[in-house]
Design a protein around this motif. Structure first.
Motif: not given
Length: 158
Positions: A107-117
């Motif tokens: 969840a943390i990896i997916v969230n920050y990937t979306i946020l970086a995008f």
């Protein structure tokens, strides 16, 4: 398995009630762009810099009058999500612990990937909205992934 940070299982239902009520009210406020001044109370503001619009003094630790419906919705989502995500299952073993840990990391990896995008491709007020939603998405992704993996593991066992 000894997990000191998990709450008793009985709090899960209360968590779902809070989460659903918070989501309904929060999405309603967001979709209708309604002014959350239905319930106005005097609240402590750590820093008040709204003097241009309200006529109040700016400064640290001020008591201001504020609509609190949006804050109550956000708190219901956060507390409900934490209660759902961090209450014990009926059977809490090493496998559930592993699913919980993997889901949280995922969840943390997916969230920050979306946020970086979003940092690269979303701007202005829309980015502010993305930041608001990013407060809640780690909990949502964790709850969805954990329950999906748990359901998937029980259907494969049968």
């Amino acid at each position: 398995m000894k997990t000191n940070y998990l709450l008793p299982h009985k709090y899960k239902v209360f968590g779902w009630v809070l989460l659903v009520l918070g989501l309904i009210s929060g999405l309603f406020l967001y979709a209708t762009d309604m002014d959350p001044d239905i319930i106005k109370l005097n609240v402590l503001s750590i820093y008040n810099d709204d003097s241009l619009f309200t006529g109040t003094e700016e400064g640290w630790f001020k008591i201001i009058k504020n609509g609190i419906v949006d804050e109550l919705s956000a708190l219901a989502i956060i507390i409900g999500g934490l209660l759902i995500g961090f209450t014990k299952e009926k059977i809490e073993d090493e496998f559930i612990y592993q699913l919980r840990t993997e889901s949280l990391v995922w969840a943390i990896i997916v969230n920050y990937t979306i946020l970086a995008f979003a940092v690269f491709f979303v701007y202005d007020m829309l980015f502010f909205n993305v930041m608001i939603f990013s407060m809640f998405t780690p909990l949502f992704i964790f709850i969805i992934r954990f329950n999906f993996l748990k359901l998937k593991s029980t259907t494969h066992d049968e």
